[in-house]
Scaffold this motif. Sequence first.
Motif, PDB file in Angstrom:
ATOM      1  N   VAL A 209      -3.421  -2.697   0.235  1.00 11.21           N
ATOM      2  CA  VAL A 209      -4.641  -2.175   0.741  1.00 11.21           C
ATOM      3  C   VAL A 209      -4.051  -1.328   1.872  1.00 11.21           C
ATOM      4  O   VAL A 209      -4.395  -0.206   2.330  1.00 11.21           O
ATOM      5  CB  VAL A 209      -5.673  -3.332   1.171  1.00 11.21           C
ATOM      6  N   ASP A 210      -3.089  -2.145   2.764  1.00 13.68           N
ATOM      7  CA  ASP A 210      -2.556  -1.342   4.023  1.00 13.68           C
ATOM      8  C   ASP A 210      -1.780   0.051   3.332  1.00 13.68           C
ATOM      9  O   ASP A 210      -1.923   0.883   4.164  1.00 13.68           O
ATOM     10  CB  ASP A 210      -1.567  -2.280   4.714  1.00 13.68           C
ATOM     11  N   LYS A 213      -4.083   2.608   2.748  1.00 15.11           N
ATOM     12  CA  LYS A 213      -4.891   3.124   3.953  1.00 15.11           C
ATOM     13  C   LYS A 213      -3.674   4.110   4.704  1.00 15.11           C
ATOM     14  O   LYS A 213      -4.102   5.248   5.171  1.00 15.11           O
ATOM     15  CB  LYS A 213      -5.039   2.261   4.887  1.00 15.11           C
ATOM     16  N   LYS A 216      -3.729   7.276   2.478  1.00 21.09           N
ATOM     17  CA  LYS A 216      -5.013   7.677   2.379  1.00 21.09           C
ATOM     18  C   LYS A 216      -5.489   7.912   0.904  1.00 21.09           C
ATOM     19  O   LYS A 216      -5.831   8.950   0.292  1.00 21.09           O
ATOM     20  CB  LYS A 216      -5.289   9.197   2.985  1.00 21.09           C
ATOM     21  N   THR A 218      -7.856   7.183  -1.546  1.00 24.35           N
ATOM     22  CA  THR A 218      -8.998   6.549  -1.553  1.00 24.35           C
ATOM     23  C   THR A 218      -9.459   6.010  -2.816  1.00 24.35           C
ATOM     24  O   THR A 218      -9.954   4.857  -2.677  1.00 24.35           O
ATOM     25  CB  THR A 218     -10.031   7.808  -1.348  1.00 24.35           C
ATOM     26  N   LEU A 221      -7.904   2.666  -2.911  1.00 26.72           N
ATOM     27  CA  LEU A 221      -8.664   1.521  -2.004  1.00 26.72           C
ATOM     28  C   LEU A 221     -10.014   0.960  -2.670  1.00 26.72           C
ATOM     29  O   LEU A 221     -10.684  -0.098  -2.448  1.00 26.72           O
ATOM     30  CB  LEU A 221      -9.093   2.119  -0.717  1.00 26.72           C
ATOM     31  N   TYR A 225     -10.689  -2.540  -3.016  1.00 26.57           N
ATOM     32  CA  TYR A 225     -11.847  -3.276  -2.505  1.00 26.57           C
ATOM     33  C   TYR A 225     -12.969  -3.984  -3.553  1.00 26.57           C
ATOM     34  O   TYR A 225     -13.528  -4.949  -3.223  1.00 26.57           O
ATOM     35  CB  TYR A 225     -12.679  -2.396  -1.954  1.00 26.57           C
TER      36      TYR A 225
END
Length: 687
Positions: A209-210, A213, A216, A218, A221, A225
């Motif tokens: 996840v880090d 981020k 970027k 998306t 993620l 998530y």
Amino acid sequence: MGNLSNLLHGTIRWTLLFMLLLLAGNSQTLTAQVVKDQLSQNVTHATTSKKHVDSLLKLANTKKDTATADAMRLFYLGMEDARMLKYNNGVAHALAGLAMCYNNNNEKDKALSCERMALHYCEDNPEGLEMQLNVYLFMSQTFYYKGKYDSSAFYRYTALDVLEAHNIKDTKMQTRVYCSLLDFWLNINENIQNDMHIQQVMGHVNNLVDSAKVKKDTMGLVLLYFYKAGYFNNILQNDSARAYCAAAIQMGKTKKMSASMEAGLLINTGLTYLDDKNPAPAIRYLEKAKALFPPNNHIRNRHQIFADICIGQGYLMQQQYSKAVAITLPALKDAEDRHMIHLLIGRGNQVLADAYEALGQYKKAAAYRKAYNIVRDSMMKVEKLELVYNLEMKYRIADKNKELAEKQLAITRNESRIKTKNMLIIAVSSGLLLILLVSLLIYRNNLHKQKLQLEKIRNLRQELQISNLQAMIAGEEKERSRIARDLHDGMGGTLGTIRTRLSAIFRRHTTTDVTEDFREVLQLLEEASIELRKTAHNLMPEILLQEGLIKATALFCERVNKGHTLEVNFQSLGICTGLSAEAELTIYRVIQELIHNILKHANAKHAIVQIACYETQLAVTVEDDGNGMLTNAQSDGIGLKTIRERVNSLSGFLHIDSVPGEGTSVHIEIGIKQNNTSRHAYQTSDC
């Protein structure tokens, strides 16, 4: 309803969603005419390229869920073309697609056969490694739904071994593997929050996840998530689960994520509300998931079927039993016709059993309850298998740790022998290194002492130079004071006496012939007295001693304005405190010298004198619009040299900015000691 809540916990629902996301495709049906056109197009190609094969397999992949037979024909066609081209990765891709189609048809053995064959065709390149990982993950899913959980875990960890052995850094591939492991452990264990395996995998997921981020990424993620939401849903933190689902949906809309992914997130959000016994928002989210797919499609999407069964559960909670039956019954039939996993069928049977019982139709309720109990008995068997598997995994991990320990012991022994052989060399090298290090330290220390000594000498020279300048300036000021007193007390007094005596004679002996002559002589004496006083004040201005630098400078500028064509504008900022009388006198002399230079050489019409007092600094700026001058210190005249010496005596900074024909700007900065808090006030005057 209590049995349903305990039996169909969040772990089961996340198994359903993972399978739906893995197998879901485009909801549009591939008609016979489209397949015919596609086959015709392939035949008409004189040659086949890898790009064409990839395009064909991509088309087949979008149809595998809604038109399985047509998709299988396309996969077979793509496989033959890939074999003709000796495009092994393409063959592996086609076989993996066929395996998913067989899984859709509930033909698990045929799916496993295709997956094993696909492994033999994966090439030794990045594309082949990615395909190999995907095949291992497909095999793990197939074994999971065959009830062979040890084999399912084996292939997931095999995928992890491939990932680590080849040091694959691709975050997408890492995400697939670790999310697959997380999905497995979430569905195989009950004590999720304290399970060691789940916490280890969650650590990797959080790192991904880090990384996503930072990059970027998306869509990466969004997937991460989705699984984090599943984790929080399973540990009954539904608020966190909903937050991750909402964040994933929001990010996915910016990248136009697939309808399957968005539907999965919406369905999961609805399931969290069902867990909280809050059916209204649950039904709303489930309806949104259904709306993502065409409602009039004769082959309904798996997400639509799952959503309908869950909506039926929501109506059951709202005691709308007829509506629960009306929506659940066709959905359950579709699930059975399409051989959807028994967990989903069990949920539908439970909803119908409870709904018919509430409606008083006990015969139907009993039939669906019996069907539900069959699923329940199957799940009880699953729990026993899970227990056996957990024991096997512990032994497997222990064996692996033992093997690693033996290897580590062998490595340690080899390292010990090497250390023994090289001990003498290390000792000698260490001694030499120590001697070199001590020598360097001694040399560095001596060099540092020399630098400090030179710095002290430079400081003493500067202090001596400043002392000499201050002594010279003090001597000049004393001489100016003496001359000023002599002029004021001596010649000034004499001129005053002469003027008084002549005035008396003029009053006693005035005649017509001498009146004008006397008046002229008296006027000349008056002008001489005024000039003498000005000279005396310039040499030692009393107002500087009485009122300070600001008022003395303002008065000086006013006198220049009255006696010359130059217009001097004086400005002051702040109140100057902490300056000694000697420093104020030196600054005043510098300003005098700068204005005199403007009068003598600049041929200027306007000038500005500005004094700004801050807490620890005094800034003086003198500007004019005259002829300008050269700013090289070597070309300074006596006046500028005197100014530089005076500024240096105060340890100040002098900067001259001048362009020939555009005027001159002189800026001076001097440090001051502030004893009291200064009050800032802005004053300006056209002197």
